[in-house]
Design a protein around this motif. Structure first.
Motif, PDB file in Angstrom:
ATOM      1  N   LEU A   1      15.175  40.392 -39.234  1.00 52.86           N
ATOM      2  CA  LEU A   1      14.779  41.596 -38.596  1.00 52.86           C
ATOM      3  C   LEU A   1      14.316  41.334 -36.809  1.00 52.86           C
ATOM      4  O   LEU A   1      13.175  41.160 -36.659  1.00 52.86           O
ATOM      5  CB  LEU A   1      13.598  42.189 -39.517  1.00 52.86           C
ATOM      6  N   ALA A   2      15.107  40.911 -36.213  1.00 55.18           N
ATOM      7  CA  ALA A   2      14.859  40.283 -35.119  1.00 55.18           C
ATOM      8  C   ALA A   2      14.004  41.170 -34.166  1.00 55.18           C
ATOM      9  O   ALA A   2      13.215  40.808 -33.436  1.00 55.18           O
ATOM     10  CB  ALA A   2      16.309  39.908 -34.517  1.00 55.18           C
ATOM     11  N   PHE A   3      14.386  42.571 -34.263  1.00 55.11           N
ATOM     12  CA  PHE A   3      13.588  43.543 -33.330  1.00 55.11           C
ATOM     13  C   PHE A   3      12.131  43.600 -33.566  1.00 55.11           C
ATOM     14  O   PHE A   3      11.423  43.533 -32.751  1.00 55.11           O
ATOM     15  CB  PHE A   3      14.473  44.760 -33.467  1.00 55.11           C
ATOM     16  N   GLN A   4      12.113  43.829 -34.851  1.00 57.75           N
ATOM     17  CA  GLN A   4      10.446  43.927 -35.248  1.00 57.75           C
ATOM     18  C   GLN A   4       9.807  42.536 -35.151  1.00 57.75           C
ATOM     19  O   GLN A   4       8.549  42.720 -34.853  1.00 57.75           O
ATOM     20  CB  GLN A   4      10.452  44.194 -36.849  1.00 57.75           C
ATOM     21  N   SER A   5      10.410  41.513 -35.438  1.00 59.21           N
ATOM     22  CA  SER A   5       9.705  40.138 -34.888  1.00 59.21           C
ATOM     23  C   SER A   5       9.609  40.103 -33.639  1.00 59.21           C
ATOM     24  O   SER A   5       8.398  39.576 -33.142  1.00 59.21           O
ATOM     25  CB  SER A   5      10.661  38.918 -35.515  1.00 59.21           C
ATOM     26  N   GLY A   6      10.439  40.520 -32.891  1.00 55.81           N
ATOM     27  CA  GLY A   6      10.433  40.355 -31.360  1.00 55.81           C
ATOM     28  C   GLY A   6       9.203  41.350 -30.559  1.00 55.81           C
ATOM     29  O   GLY A   6       8.483  41.099 -29.949  1.00 55.81           O
ATOM     30  N   VAL A   7       9.087  42.669 -31.419  1.00 51.25           N
ATOM     31  CA  VAL A   7       8.061  43.614 -31.118  1.00 51.25           C
ATOM     32  C   VAL A   7       6.666  42.739 -31.203  1.00 51.25           C
ATOM     33  O   VAL A   7       5.565  42.935 -30.483  1.00 51.25           O
ATOM     34  CB  VAL A   7       8.261  44.667 -31.820  1.00 51.25           C
ATOM     35  N   VAL A   8       6.528  42.142 -32.483  1.00 48.65           N
ATOM     36  CA  VAL A   8       5.160  41.461 -32.800  1.00 48.65           C
ATOM     37  C   VAL A   8       4.893  40.226 -31.876  1.00 48.65           C
ATOM     38  O   VAL A   8       3.843  40.159 -31.256  1.00 48.65           O
ATOM     39  CB  VAL A   8       5.202  40.824 -34.034  1.00 48.65           C
ATOM     40  N   ALA A   9       5.972  39.352 -31.513  1.00 51.05           N
ATOM     41  CA  ALA A   9       5.842  38.498 -30.654  1.00 51.05           C
ATOM     42  C   ALA A   9       5.576  38.795 -29.205  1.00 51.05           C
ATOM     43  O   ALA A   9       4.762  38.562 -28.440  1.00 51.05           O
ATOM     44  CB  ALA A   9       7.116  37.434 -30.549  1.00 51.05           C
ATOM     45  N   LEU A  10       6.393  39.938 -28.693  1.00 55.66           N
ATOM     46  CA  LEU A  10       5.987  40.535 -27.456  1.00 55.66           C
ATOM     47  C   LEU A  10       4.502  40.857 -27.310  1.00 55.66           C
ATOM     48  O   LEU A  10       4.036  41.062 -26.396  1.00 55.66           O
ATOM     49  CB  LEU A  10       7.222  41.576 -27.150  1.00 55.66           C
ATOM     50  N   SER A  11       4.087  41.673 -28.276  1.00 54.09           N
ATOM     51  CA  SER A  11       2.869  42.315 -28.080  1.00 54.09           C
ATOM     52  C   SER A  11       1.730  41.312 -28.224  1.00 54.09           C
ATOM     53  O   SER A  11       0.859  41.360 -27.488  1.00 54.09           O
ATOM     54  CB  SER A  11       2.666  43.222 -29.462  1.00 54.09           C
ATOM     55  N   ARG A  12       1.778  40.241 -29.007  1.00 55.40           N
ATOM     56  CA  ARG A  12       0.771  39.202 -29.250  1.00 55.40           C
ATOM     57  C   ARG A  12       0.802  38.502 -27.732  1.00 55.40           C
ATOM     58  O   ARG A  12      -0.145  37.610 -27.462  1.00 55.40           O
ATOM     59  CB  ARG A  12       0.534  38.417 -30.362  1.00 55.40           C
ATOM     60  N   SER A  13       1.975  38.101 -27.279  1.00 60.65           N
ATOM     61  CA  SER A  13       2.035  37.038 -26.326  1.00 60.65           C
ATOM     62  C   SER A  13       2.112  37.351 -25.107  1.00 60.65           C
ATOM     63  O   SER A  13       2.160  36.712 -24.094  1.00 60.65           O
ATOM     64  CB  SER A  13       3.063  36.107 -26.604  1.00 60.65           C
ATOM     65  N   LEU A  14       2.656  38.727 -24.668  1.00 59.16           N
ATOM     66  CA  LEU A  14       2.801  39.266 -23.328  1.00 59.16           C
ATOM     67  C   LEU A  14       2.318  40.546 -22.958  1.00 59.16           C
ATOM     68  O   LEU A  14       1.239  40.729 -22.389  1.00 59.16           O
ATOM     69  CB  LEU A  14       4.051  39.245 -23.053  1.00 59.16           C
ATOM     70  N   LEU A  15       2.563  41.640 -23.699  1.00 53.34           N
ATOM     71  CA  LEU A  15       2.329  42.855 -23.356  1.00 53.34           C
ATOM     72  C   LEU A  15       0.772  43.166 -23.507  1.00 53.34           C
ATOM     73  O   LEU A  15       0.293  43.580 -22.690  1.00 53.34           O
ATOM     74  CB  LEU A  15       2.921  43.943 -24.145  1.00 53.34           C
ATOM     75  N   LEU A  16       0.224  42.740 -24.587  1.00 51.84           N
ATOM     76  CA  LEU A  16      -1.260  43.064 -24.834  1.00 51.84           C
ATOM     77  C   LEU A  16      -2.056  42.424 -24.052  1.00 51.84           C
ATOM     78  O   LEU A  16      -2.885  42.803 -23.206  1.00 51.84           O
ATOM     79  CB  LEU A  16      -1.406  43.218 -26.355  1.00 51.84           C
ATOM     80  N   PRO A  17      -1.911  40.839 -24.301  1.00 51.76           N
ATOM     81  CA  PRO A  17      -2.742  40.129 -23.368  1.00 51.76           C
ATOM     82  C   PRO A  17      -2.638  40.276 -21.681  1.00 51.76           C
ATOM     83  O   PRO A  17      -3.804  40.376 -21.117  1.00 51.76           O
ATOM     84  CB  PRO A  17      -2.479  38.826 -23.815  1.00 51.76           C
ATOM     85  N   ALA A  18      -1.383  40.498 -21.286  1.00 49.75           N
ATOM     86  CA  ALA A  18      -1.034  40.417 -19.996  1.00 49.75           C
ATOM     87  C   ALA A  18      -1.840  41.769 -19.330  1.00 49.75           C
ATOM     88  O   ALA A  18      -2.432  41.975 -18.265  1.00 49.75           O
ATOM     89  CB  ALA A  18       0.068  40.684 -19.525  1.00 49.75           C
ATOM     90  N   THR A  19      -1.574  43.132 -20.106  1.00 56.95           N
ATOM     91  CA  THR A  19      -2.313  44.408 -20.124  1.00 56.95           C
ATOM     92  C   THR A  19      -3.791  44.481 -19.700  1.00 56.95           C
ATOM     93  O   THR A  19      -4.712  44.772 -18.958  1.00 56.95           O
ATOM     94  CB  THR A  19      -1.747  45.384 -20.802  1.00 56.95           C
ATOM     95  N   LEU A  20      -4.279  43.772 -20.809  1.00 56.57           N
ATOM     96  CA  LEU A  20      -5.833  43.771 -21.053  1.00 56.57           C
ATOM     97  C   LEU A  20      -6.395  42.609 -19.997  1.00 56.57           C
ATOM     98  O   LEU A  20      -7.456  42.947 -19.553  1.00 56.57           O
ATOM     99  CB  LEU A  20      -6.145  43.227 -22.589  1.00 56.57           C
ATOM    100  N   LEU A  21      -5.601  41.414 -19.825  1.00 60.79           N
ATOM    101  CA  LEU A  21      -6.281  40.583 -18.664  1.00 60.79           C
ATOM    102  C   LEU A  21      -6.346  41.342 -17.383  1.00 60.79           C
ATOM    103  O   LEU A  21      -7.361  41.143 -16.803  1.00 60.79           O
ATOM    104  CB  LEU A  21      -5.163  39.521 -18.713  1.00 60.79           C
ATOM    105  N   VAL A  22      -5.338  41.952 -17.110  1.00 62.62           N
ATOM    106  CA  VAL A  22      -5.458  42.709 -15.528  1.00 62.62           C
ATOM    107  C   VAL A  22      -6.440  43.731 -15.542  1.00 62.62           C
ATOM    108  O   VAL A  22      -7.138  43.813 -14.889  1.00 62.62           O
ATOM    109  CB  VAL A  22      -4.124  43.099 -15.341  1.00 62.62           C
ATOM    110  N   THR A  23      -6.526  44.579 -16.740  1.00 61.72           N
ATOM    111  CA  THR A  23      -7.509  45.587 -16.715  1.00 61.72           C
ATOM    112  C   THR A  23      -8.813  45.025 -16.610  1.00 61.72           C
ATOM    113  O   THR A  23      -9.706  45.385 -15.859  1.00 61.72           O
ATOM    114  CB  THR A  23      -7.328  46.362 -18.005  1.00 61.72           C
ATOM    115  N   LEU A  24      -9.126  43.929 -17.649  1.00 62.26           N
ATOM    116  CA  LEU A  24     -10.534  43.418 -17.566  1.00 62.26           C
ATOM    117  C   LEU A  24     -10.656  42.612 -16.434  1.00 62.26           C
ATOM    118  O   LEU A  24     -12.088  42.697 -16.163  1.00 62.26           O
ATOM    119  CB  LEU A  24     -10.574  42.596 -18.845  1.00 62.26           C
ATOM    120  N   TYR A  25      -9.942  42.163 -15.692  1.00 56.80           N
ATOM    121  CA  TYR A  25     -10.048  41.234 -14.295  1.00 56.80           C
ATOM    122  C   TYR A  25     -10.580  42.158 -13.567  1.00 56.80           C
ATOM    123  O   TYR A  25     -11.576  41.883 -12.737  1.00 56.80           O
ATOM    124  CB  TYR A  25      -8.658  40.654 -14.095  1.00 56.80           C
TER     125      TYR A  25
END
Length: 459
Positions: free
Chosen positions: A387-411
């Motif tokens: 299930l590469a798509f679902q695995s990719g969504v989890v990986a992308l969320s935890r390692s890029l999309l959410l931390p990057a968005t939150l980093l920029v916002t909180l910064y």
């Protein structure tokens, strides 16, 4: 007796089989991690804070290049694991051969391009003239050895899959011991500075590859290498199944890039050095999480091919219990032994600002250990059942999309360093998503979807 006879993913005792794969993996990966930690210790104590920052600034480049090799290696090994579970060693050998050839060609190309565009890459990373000089000393030595590193990573995953975890662990331990010895010799004794650290790292990467090449002289192995191959599109198909690992790797580089820019702006070189220390401290725990996830992935991919849902469940539960235990250990160490851990990398002769910042950063980072291991485990499980798509969504969320968005916002919302909480918050939000996917695609449902007429009585 060989590892193959001792550790059989398809019919061996669950706990015994899991730990016989896990323990060598942990030993090998911690050995590899300890080599990086020792690099940091020698650089921080014998060369200084600017050198520590220079090495950290190079991480985004290496993460991006390494991510492609990791994607091909893990995707190919998962595909080969399914073939082995289906009792088709010829197909498993074909994907092994094509993956190894593809990764070595890729390594040759990226090493050449990386050296040609060195200055442009350093400017992109925000380095000033002084840091660029230090970065160049390290980078020009390390890059040519990238060929050996990528070759090692391919062999590591496929050889473990074939039932030789002790050989892969031994290879990484050998590389680690040699790296530590060369660090002392080149940095502390000869005082070669940051170029000495680079030579120690580069030369030590050759030895794990040499050890792993011994696999090709093993008569009992299932995987056979052949340069004559067809259907090269299969490499791309397999790589897609390893996309979550690619996302994890390159996202780490992107997040490091964002962090470096933010910390250079607010705290200068000392801030980057302090975050480098934090990265070293987190590395040990994350490597153990990776070992647990990788071991469960080896177990579950083969049982997925053999359509044994009960064993898939059992291996997942054992892996989850180990993740919980390691999470508790990592949090305890960071909260109660933070200052002694920091002083391993930054002596009293270093900047007081770097010491203080590293101590402060720990209190913002530790909560991520509540969720990171489980996110990595679930992402690995989804990869193992293709299930590469679902695995990719989890990986992308935890390692890029959410931390990057939150980093920029909180910064921009917070004037101090509490924007670092973005890392833990991103892991927590990803955990909710990962649980959703796990419940929706647990083994019983996955096997029913892939072969509706078969029933294996899974829970």
């Amino acid at each position: 007796m060989s590892d193959q006879e001792n550790t059989h993913a398809l019919d061996g005792p669950i706990n015994l089989t899991f730990y016989r794969y896990l323990l060598p993996s942990i030993v090998g990966l911690l050995a590899m991690t300890s080599a990086s930690l020792v690099d940091g210790i020698f650089i921080g104590n014998f060369i200084g804070v600017p050198a520590l920052a220079a090495v950290n600034l190079i991480i985004p480049i290496l993460s991006l290049l390494f991510g492609v090799g990791l994607m091909l290696s893990i995707g190919g090994s998962v595909r080969a694991g399914k073939f082995l579970g289906e009792k088709n060693p010829a197909a498993a050998s074909a994907i092994f051969s094509k993956t190894l050839i593809a990764v070595l060609i890729y390594a040759t190309v990226v090493i050449a391009l990386g050296l040609i565009f060195e200055r442009q890459l350093f400017r992109l990373l925000g380095a000033d003239a002084d840091l660029m000089r230090l970065m160049s000393e390290y980078y020009r030595v390390v890059m040519p050895f990238f060929f050996a590193q990528l070759g090692t990573i391919v062999l590591y995953f496929f050889i473990r899959l074939d039932g030789y975890p002790s050989l892969t662990a031994a290879a990484l331990v050998v590389g680690s011991v040699i790296n530590i010895a060369l660090d002392y010799l080149f940095i502390a004794h000869f005082q070669w500075g940051i170029s000495g650290a680079a030579w120690a790292t580069g030369l030590s990467q050759m030895f794990p590859l040499l050890v792993l090449l011994g696999y090709f002289f093993t008569k009992q192995r299932k995987l056979r290498f052949s340069i004559k191959q067809s259907n090269w599109y299969e490499v791309i198909q397999a790589a897609y199944n390893g996309i979550s690992e690619f996302i994890n790797e390159i996202s780490g580089g992107i997040i490091a890039f964002l962090f470096n820019l933010m910390l250079i702006h607010r705290a200068g070189v000392d801030g980057v050095a302090a975050m480098t220390v934090m990265n070293y401290l987190m590395m040990m725990g994350f490597m153990v999480f990776f070992a647990i996830g990788d071991t469960s992935q080896v177990m579950m991919s083969q049982n997925f091919g053999a359509r044994n849902g009960k064993r898939m469940n059992a291996f997942f539960y054992v892996a989850a219990a180990n993740v919980l235990a390691i999470s508790a250990i990592c949090i305890s160490l960071l909260l109660f032994f933070n200052e002694p851990l920091i002083l391993i990398f930054l002596s009293d002769q270093n900047s007081d600002l770097a010491l203080g910042l590293a101590n402060e950063f720990i209190h913002y980072v530790w909560p991520l250990f509540l969720f990171a291991g489980f996110n990595m485990l679930i992402s690995g499980y989804l990869t193992s059942v293709h299930l590469a798509f679902q695995s990719g969504v989890v990986a992308l969320s935890r390692s890029l999309l959410l931390p990057a968005t939150l980093l920029v916002t909180l910064y921009f919302l917070i004037d101090d360093y509490r924007f670092i909480y973005a890392l833990a918050l991103g892991e927590a939000l990803t955990f909710a998503l990962a649980l959703f996917y796990l419940m929706r695609h647990r083994p019983s449902k996955v096997l029913q979807q892939t072969a509706p007429k078969l029933s294996d009585g899974m829970v």
